[in-house]
Design an enzyme around this catalytic site. Structure first.
Site, PDB file in Angstrom:
ATOM      1  N   TRP A 170       0.972  -1.018  -0.124  1.00  0.00           N
ATOM      2  CA  TRP A 170       0.206   0.230   0.107  1.00  0.00           C
ATOM      3  C   TRP A 170       0.556   1.892  -0.260  1.00  0.00           C
ATOM      4  O   TRP A 170       1.718   1.251   0.897  1.00  0.00           O
ATOM      5  CB  TRP A 170      -1.182   0.055   1.252  1.00  0.00           C
ATOM      6  CG  TRP A 170      -1.859   1.243   1.249  1.00  0.00           C
ATOM      7  CD1 TRP A 170      -2.954   1.530   0.708  1.00  0.00           C
ATOM      8  CD2 TRP A 170      -2.148   1.601   2.640  1.00  0.00           C
ATOM      9  NE1 TRP A 170      -3.285   2.669   0.607  1.00  0.00           N
ATOM     10  CE2 TRP A 170      -3.335   3.112   2.204  1.00  0.00           C
ATOM     11  CE3 TRP A 170      -1.276   1.628   3.862  1.00  0.00           C
ATOM     12  CZ2 TRP A 170      -3.315   3.692   3.718  1.00  0.00           C
ATOM     13  CZ3 TRP A 170      -1.723   2.788   4.879  1.00  0.00           C
ATOM     14  CH2 TRP A 170      -2.786   3.484   4.142  1.00  0.00           C
ATOM     15  N   ASP A 219      -0.211  -5.008   9.514  1.00  0.00           N
ATOM     16  CA  ASP A 219      -1.518  -4.163   9.335  1.00  0.00           C
ATOM     17  C   ASP A 219      -2.779  -5.462   8.816  1.00  0.00           C
ATOM     18  O   ASP A 219      -2.855  -5.958   8.202  1.00  0.00           O
ATOM     19  CB  ASP A 219      -1.045  -3.592   8.250  1.00  0.00           C
ATOM     20  CG  ASP A 219      -1.113  -2.201   7.765  1.00  0.00           C
ATOM     21  OD1 ASP A 219      -2.557  -1.822   8.285  1.00  0.00           O
ATOM     22  OD2 ASP A 219      -0.883  -1.634   7.012  1.00  0.00           O
ATOM     23  N   LYS A 248     -12.925  -1.340   6.230  1.00  0.00           N
ATOM     24  CA  LYS A 248     -13.669  -2.409   5.384  1.00  0.00           C
ATOM     25  C   LYS A 248     -14.446  -3.301   5.793  1.00  0.00           C
ATOM     26  O   LYS A 248     -15.701  -3.554   5.653  1.00  0.00           O
ATOM     27  CB  LYS A 248     -12.542  -3.006   4.870  1.00  0.00           C
ATOM     28  CG  LYS A 248     -11.194  -2.405   4.410  1.00  0.00           C
ATOM     29  CD  LYS A 248     -11.916  -1.291   2.997  1.00  0.00           C
ATOM     30  CE  LYS A 248     -10.749  -1.125   2.620  1.00  0.00           C
ATOM     31  NZ  LYS A 248      -9.729  -0.139   2.926  1.00  0.00           N
TER      32      LYS A 248
END
Length: 404
Positions: free
Chosen positions: A130, A211, A247
């Site tokens: 990311w 993460d 999410k």
């Protein structure tokens, strides 16, 4: 005073969404979006979230400041969610601080790393990762390097390269590891591979920074998706973790997440918490309350919790179904190449293997917006556009192969 300031380059991900928004084509498709969409291409507010919000409204809570480390009930439930049954009896090893989603959790961790280590360790991120990982750690003055992760020949994991880089890194380095549904590749290590990664981290004294943006959203199974964090916890590591509820709860705009520091003693945890609170106070004083109350309500109410689990399975199931439909559509067209990686990868994103030239064809000819790397958001694929997307990919692959 500002005349010398140059315009910063646009964020590569947000830039795609901006280009999509200004496109007037009726056929345009947004495959850059990092948020769930229904089969009608619309944002989705979970029913469990709506019911939790109604209960919160009915409770007539005030809008006073939260403590620096957040809503206590939320912190406890978020910790339980990530570490599960392994947490029992070891709760005092864990520092939990409510954060501004996953990005804020990473930033708290970066700030802590930059201050508590006598010699600032190098932070290693996967290649690719990311893009914001680089900004977050570099902004705290930390050196960021990459470790090998994705094998472009197989569109799978370069496990040998990953292990070699783990072994070659200086002892005590920080390794940012994606909990599940690796962003942007959708390629995760197997359980056996995670065990080997943990072995080498232990031998080298590396510090994992796990993460977690997709627990439950990747496979529909909260325990399966949390395996890596629980592995490091069981094996007695001291490590960091970031958790996002964007999410898996659809709370993108609420900016709700957690930062965790797992220590080896209650005394160490108390000291670390005091340091993290200093950083949080300097960055934003204290976190917002609404998202924390929503998550806490859903996780603490048995009926809402079961409804949320069902919705998680529905969201992850639709993504898996779209992967299969896109693969089937490419197979039906006999598109050159092996496209099995689309169904082997997991989570929101698929690393298609499309070249920058092929991506340009999708954008300019078909108005299908995706990253130059070929990363697509499977949430943007639905039963109404999957054949159009397959047609575009087929054309792009065939036409560029003919040229070369």
């Amino acid at each position: 005073m500002f005349s010398h300031v140059q315009v910063a380059p646009p964020d590569p991900i947000l830039g795609v969404s901006l280009a999509y928004k200004v496109d007037q084509s009726p056929n345009k498709v947004d495959l850059g979006v990092g948020a769930y969409r229904t089969d009608d291409g619309l944002p989705y507010v979970l029913s469990s979230v709506k019911k939790a919000e109604k209960a919160i409204l009915d409770a007539n809570f005030n809008k006073e400041y939260l403590p620096i480390d957040g809503l206590a009930e939320f912190d406890r439930l978020a910790t339980d969610l990530l570490f599960g049954a392994d947490l029992k009896g070891q709760e005092k090893r864990v520092v939990t601080v409510q954060s501004l989603s996953g990005t804020g959790a990473l930033r708290l961790g970066a700030a802590l790393i930059g201050r508590i280590f006598a010699n600032k360790p190098t932070v290693y991120v996967s290649k690719p990762t990311w893009s914001n990982h680089f900004n977050i750690f570099r902004n705290e003055g930390l050196e960021v390097k990459e470790y090998r992760y994705f094998d472009s020949k197989t569109n799978g994991l370069d496990f040998e390269g990953l292990i070699a880089d783990l072994k070659a890194a200086p002892n005590g380095s920080v390794f940012v590891l994606h909990l599940c549904a690796h962003n942007p590749t959708g390629v995760d290590p197997t359980i056996d591979q995670w065990e080997i990664i943990a072995n080498i981290c232990q031998e080298k004294g590396h510090v994992p920074f796990v993460d977690g943006a997709y627990q439950g959203y990747a496979s529909g199974d909260l325990d399966r998706d949390a395996f890596a964090a629980r592995l490091f916890f069981r094996r007695g590591f001291e490590f960091f973790s970031a958790q996002s509820f964007s999410k898996n709860f659809g709370l993108y705009g609420e900016r709700i997440g957690s930062f965790f520091a797992v220590t080896n003693s209650p005394q160490a945890a108390e000291a670390v918490l005091s340091q993290v609170k200093l950083d949080a106070r300097a960055l934003y004083s204290n976190p917002p309350v609404h998202g924390a109350r929503i998550v806490a309500k859903v996780l603490s109410d048995p009926a809402l919790y079961q409804e949320w689990i069902a919705e998680l399975k529905e969201m992850s199931g639709r993504i898996i179904q779209m992967r299969q439909q896109l693969f089937d559509a490419l197979a039906a067209r006999k598109t050159p190449g092996d496209w099995s990686h689309i169904v082997k990868q997991i989570g929101m994103f698929a690393y298609t293997g499309l070249t920058p030239e092929q991506v340009d064809i999708l954008i300019n000819k078909y108005h299908i917006y995706l990253l130059k790397s070929g990363r697509v958001s499977m949430a943007g694929v639905n039963s109404k556009n999957v054949n159009y997307i397959a047609d575009a990919i087929h054309d792009a692959v065939v036409s560029t192969k003919a040229k070369h």
